[in-house]
Design an enzyme around this catalytic site. Structure first.
Site, PDB file in Angstrom:
ATOM      1  N   GLU A 157      47.175  15.626  29.399  1.00  0.00           N
ATOM      2  CA  GLU A 157      48.471  15.021  29.695  1.00  0.00           C
ATOM      3  C   GLU A 157      49.524  15.825  28.918  1.00  0.00           C
ATOM      4  O   GLU A 157      49.384  16.021  27.713  1.00  0.00           O
ATOM      5  CB  GLU A 157      48.492  13.556  29.239  1.00  0.00           C
ATOM      6  CG  GLU A 157      49.803  12.901  29.636  1.00  0.00           C
ATOM      7  CD  GLU A 157      49.903  11.430  29.239  1.00  0.00           C
ATOM      8  OE1 GLU A 157      48.945  10.876  28.680  1.00  0.00           O
ATOM      9  OE2 GLU A 157      50.979  10.856  29.497  1.00  0.00           O
ATOM     10  N   ARG A 187      33.416  13.144  21.617  1.00  0.00           N
ATOM     11  CA  ARG A 187      34.613  13.873  21.226  1.00  0.00           C
ATOM     12  C   ARG A 187      34.393  14.519  19.876  1.00  0.00           C
ATOM     13  O   ARG A 187      33.513  14.148  19.112  1.00  0.00           O
ATOM     14  CB  ARG A 187      35.830  12.960  21.210  1.00  0.00           C
ATOM     15  CG  ARG A 187      35.813  11.843  20.176  1.00  0.00           C
ATOM     16  CD  ARG A 187      37.170  11.132  20.129  1.00  0.00           C
ATOM     17  NE  ARG A 187      37.737  10.903  21.444  1.00  0.00           N
ATOM     18  CZ  ARG A 187      38.970  11.294  21.804  1.00  0.00           C
ATOM     19  NH1 ARG A 187      39.765  11.892  20.959  1.00  0.00           N
ATOM     20  NH2 ARG A 187      39.424  11.047  22.999  1.00  0.00           N
ATOM     21  N   LYS A 227      47.049  12.696  19.610  1.00  0.00           N
ATOM     22  CA  LYS A 227      48.388  13.266  19.817  1.00  0.00           C
ATOM     23  C   LYS A 227      49.470  12.318  19.309  1.00  0.00           C
ATOM     24  O   LYS A 227      50.512  12.751  18.848  1.00  0.00           O
ATOM     25  CB  LYS A 227      48.613  13.562  21.298  1.00  0.00           C
ATOM     26  CG  LYS A 227      48.094  14.930  21.702  1.00  0.00           C
ATOM     27  CD  LYS A 227      48.443  15.233  23.144  1.00  0.00           C
ATOM     28  CE  LYS A 227      47.407  14.693  24.078  1.00  0.00           C
ATOM     29  NZ  LYS A 227      47.674  14.900  25.488  1.00  0.00           N
TER      30      LYS A 227
HETATM   31  P1  ATP Z   1      44.795  12.258  22.346  1.00  0.00           P
HETATM   32  O1  ATP Z   1      44.119  10.967  22.039  1.00  0.00           O
HETATM   33  O2  ATP Z   1      44.708  13.269  21.268  1.00  0.00           O
HETATM   34  O3  ATP Z   1      46.195  12.082  22.849  1.00  0.00           O
HETATM   35  P2  ATP Z   1      43.939  12.467  24.992  1.00  0.00           P
HETATM   36  O4  ATP Z   1      42.565  12.260  25.425  1.00  0.00           O
HETATM   37  O5  ATP Z   1      44.889  11.368  25.278  1.00  0.00           O
HETATM   38  O6  ATP Z   1      43.935  12.890  23.483  1.00  0.00           O
HETATM   39  P3  ATP Z   1      44.468  14.315  27.014  1.00  0.00           P
HETATM   40  O7  ATP Z   1      45.570  15.287  27.116  1.00  0.00           O
HETATM   41  O8  ATP Z   1      44.387  13.220  27.990  1.00  0.00           O
HETATM   42  O9  ATP Z   1      44.551  13.775  25.554  1.00  0.00           O
HETATM   43  O10 ATP Z   1      43.073  15.067  26.930  1.00  0.00           O
HETATM   44  C1  ATP Z   1      42.663  16.025  27.858  1.00  0.00           C
HETATM   45  C2  ATP Z   1      41.165  16.187  27.769  1.00  0.00           C
HETATM   46  O11 ATP Z   1      40.778  16.531  26.448  1.00  0.00           O
HETATM   47  C3  ATP Z   1      40.465  14.896  28.112  1.00  0.00           C
HETATM   48  O12 ATP Z   1      39.443  15.191  29.046  1.00  0.00           O
HETATM   49  C4  ATP Z   1      39.894  14.419  26.809  1.00  0.00           C
HETATM   50  O13 ATP Z   1      38.696  13.742  27.027  1.00  0.00           O
HETATM   51  C5  ATP Z   1      39.718  15.713  26.015  1.00  0.00           C
HETATM   52  N1  ATP Z   1      39.807  15.466  24.586  1.00  0.00           N
HETATM   53  C6  ATP Z   1      40.844  14.892  23.924  1.00  0.00           C
HETATM   54  N2  ATP Z   1      40.556  14.775  22.607  1.00  0.00           N
HETATM   55  C7  ATP Z   1      39.315  15.303  22.427  1.00  0.00           C
HETATM   56  C8  ATP Z   1      38.445  15.489  21.293  1.00  0.00           C
HETATM   57  N3  ATP Z   1      38.798  15.099  20.073  1.00  0.00           N
HETATM   58  N4  ATP Z   1      37.244  16.075  21.492  1.00  0.00           N
HETATM   59  C9  ATP Z   1      36.875  16.486  22.723  1.00  0.00           C
HETATM   60  N5  ATP Z   1      37.637  16.345  23.817  1.00  0.00           N
HETATM   61  C10 ATP Z   1      38.844  15.761  23.687  1.00  0.00           C
HETATM   62 MG    MG Z   2      44.268  10.939  27.657  1.00  0.00          MG
END
Ligand code: ATP
Ligand code: MG
Length: 573
Positions: A42, A277, A287
């Site tokens: 995102e 993760r 984020k």
């Molecule tokens: P955050 O909680 O940091 O905002 P998010 O999952 O909301 O992370 P996205 O931009 O939606 O952020 O993530 C894109 C991809 O990265 C998703 O498929 C998510 O599963 C993966 N991802 C995010 N954080 C991790 C992590 N700590 N380890 C592995 N994959 C991750």
């Molecule tokens: Mg997300």
């Protein structure tokens, strides 16, 4: 100085469960025999090392099976998304060494998603609900007992379509209505109890502006995005495992509506699998929390070298190769764990040891005077640019009467086994000569201000004519030719191994490390005056450094310490 042992990789990443899953699919002849994956961030912040893991998995699996990996902006929530984040995402992913085989915006699919939702209404598979968020949560109930159906569940198709269109037009306040899939209020899987699939949001979207007042929920949008792009294997983090039946439900509805992509005469049906993760010690990775650090000025932007963001790591001097190696070593599994930050640093050090050019720099300087080297006379030192890489060549340094050496290479009252500079002891001035300290000069308070001594003219290059052993070798820079430089020394951003657990009722900021940045002045050899961001140096016996991309200027270098030379990694030995 460099380590000879390597930490063992934690799992056999060569054949982890995701790879087996894809192999089995291909063997079973599912889809059209091609593998299409996607990385769907995102654009609401900068990507971090956790995303780097997901990127390595998504792009890595596609590459392994000669498939394709799409980069998709999962931009279905207008609140914090922006084009600036899109640009940075592209830059970071490219820098990590990956190139996508298709770039998509989820918001480009809004019209299709809408049409799919209307079709669900027509088929009696979705309805507009007026329950407040609190009310629908209590109607939904708990997994052990069936939920209560919404009083709006049996609305007519006409009324649903009318309300849904008016939701889109902006006639209602946020929360007044939502669209829910009509599935099963008694399902033990709470996500099946008529999940919300559209909600009213009156914020402008960074790409679609004010065209929409209603946006799809992740659980509805994500499978549609995958399906419309013809993705075959959709990999995400473990928290989505319980959502997988709903993902499959949406795919089934798309199949009913004839919306699945047909490729090479075969219908493509995406499937989702989940992996753990990455959690890394001494940092946070959400984020939302990273944004808070930036907005509250706790760090110098998303790319502050202390941040776990890809841009922060780049600015600090981490290499894409080291980050990819780290992702390879941590492996892919279904078990949540916390990875030691020291492993990441180990990977960085290991990579930089191979590629970094060696230079001499003195961080906490004290003056050393070679009394028998007359002013104006010079010794030359021919030193290797990188002993790990013979092709890196050598350079010539000029050793003058007055030098700077590191204060910690000197002791007035030597400790046991201290073989460096102390009165009466002979040391090697790296590449130049052997030097024996004869006496010290002190200021009024008794602090040593100058170290005096003589060099052995028969030891040019640092090798004595008689072959006698000299234990200590120290680095130096010429006071006449050295260039002053700012040096920024970083420590971990948090003092607690797990800042979230440490917070317990407080804030994750409670364990913010007040000493995570120390700025100091150094003298560096002249060749470093024009050092450019993106270059990697080992300051001999000190650590790995890179010019700061924001602060460094030609002739006025500012260096970030990427990582110290000392290894603190305990695992795998
Ligand atoms: P955050 O909680 O940091 O905002 P998010 O999952 O909301 O992370 P996205 O931009 O939606 O952020 O993530 C894109 C991809 O990265 C998703 O498929 C998510 O599963 C993966 N991802 C995010 N954080 C991790 C992590 N700590 N380890 C592995 N994959 C991750
Ligand atoms: Mg997300």
């Amino acid at each position: 100085m460099e380590e000879k042992t390597t930490p063992a990789a934690e799992s056999d990443t060569a054949r982890h469960f995701l790879r087996q899953w894809i192999e089995e699919d291909l063997a079973a002849g599912r889809n059209d025999g091609t593998v299409v994956t996607r990385f769907p961030p995102e654009p609401n912040g900068w990507i971090h090392i956790g995303h780097a893991k997901a990127i390595c998995v998504d792009f890595g699996m596609a590459a392994l099976f000669n498939g394709r990996c799409h980069l998709r902006m999962d931009d279905t929530n207008p609140s914090k998304e922006s084009e600036e984040f899109v640009e940075e995402l592209k830059r970071d992913i490219s820098w990590l060494g990956f190139s996508w085989d298709g770039f998509y915006y989820a918001c480009d699919m809004f019209d299709t998603m809408w049409a799919i939702a209307e079709e669900l209404i027509r088929r009696g598979q979705a309805y507009v609900c007026d329950l407040s968020q609190e009310a629908w949560k209590s109607y939904r109930g708990v997994p052990t007992r069936p939920g209560t159906p919404s009083p709006y569940r049996e609305r007519s198709v006409e009324e649903n379509l009318d309300l849904f269109r008016r939701m889109r037009a902006g006639e209602f306040a946020e929360g007044e209505h939502c669209l829910r899939a009509k599935i099963d209020m008694a399902s033990p899987n709470i996500h099946f109890r008529d999940p919300v699939i559209y909600r009213i949001v009156h914020l402008p979207h960074y790409r679609t502006g004010t065209a929409w007042h209603c946006y799809p929920m992740y659980d509805f949008a994500h499978p549609i995005e995958d399906a419309l792009e013809g993705v075959t294997h959709s990999m995400c983090t473990l928290e989505f495992e319980v959502h997988r039946p709903l993902y499959d439900w949406v795919i089934d509805r798309l199949a009913e509506q004839g919306r699945l992509v047909v490729r090479n005469g075969r219908t493509i049906r995406p499937q989702q699998r989940e992996f753990a993760r990455l959690n890394l010690s001494y940092t946070v990775m959400s984020k939302r929390l990273l944004r808070q650090l930036v907005e509250e000025g706790r760090v110098d932007g998303w790319d502050d070298p202390r941040m776990p963001t890809v841009a922060g790591m780049r600015r600090r001097g981490y290499t894409p190769e080291a980050i990819r190696e780290f992702c390879e070593r941590i492996g892919v599994s279904k078990y949540e764990s916390q990875t030691d930050l020291a492993l990441l640093e180990w990977c960085v050090r290991d990579d930089l040891n191979r590629r970094a050019i060696r230079r001499m720099a003195v961080l906490d300087p004290i003056c050393l005077v070679i009394d028998n080297l007359p002013e104006g006379e010079e010794l030359t030192a021919e030193v290797a640019n990188n002993p790990e890489d013979p092709t890196a060549g050598t350079r010539t340094l000029r050793c003058t009467r007055e030098l700077w050496i590191g204060r910690d290479d000197f002791m007035e009252v030597p400790a046991k086994k201290f073989f460096r500079v102390t009165v009466g002891n002979e040391v090697r001035l790296r590449g130049a000569c052997l030097f024996t300290c004869t006496h010290l000069v002190k200021d009024a308070e008794g602090n040593v201000t100058e170290i005096h001594g003589t060099y052995d003219p028969e030891s040019k290059g640092g090798n004595p004519a008689d072959g006698r052993k000299v234990k200590g070798t120290i680095h130096w820079v010429s006071a006449k030719y050295a260039v002053p430089a700012e040096v920024r020394l970083y420590d971990r951003l948090f003092t607690a191994e797990n800042p979230m657990a440490f917070a317990e009722g407080g804030s994750f900021l409670d364990s913010l490390n007040p000493d995570s940045l120390r700025v100091t002045q150094a003298y560096v050899e002249p060749a470093l005056a024009e050092a450019k961001p993106g270059e990697h140096y080992q300051f001999e016996r000190v650590g790995y450094f890179t010019p700061d991309s924001r602060l460094s200027q030609p002739g006025k270098p500012v260096f970030n310490r990427t990582v110290s030379l000392k290894d603190s990694f305990k695992g795998g030995r």
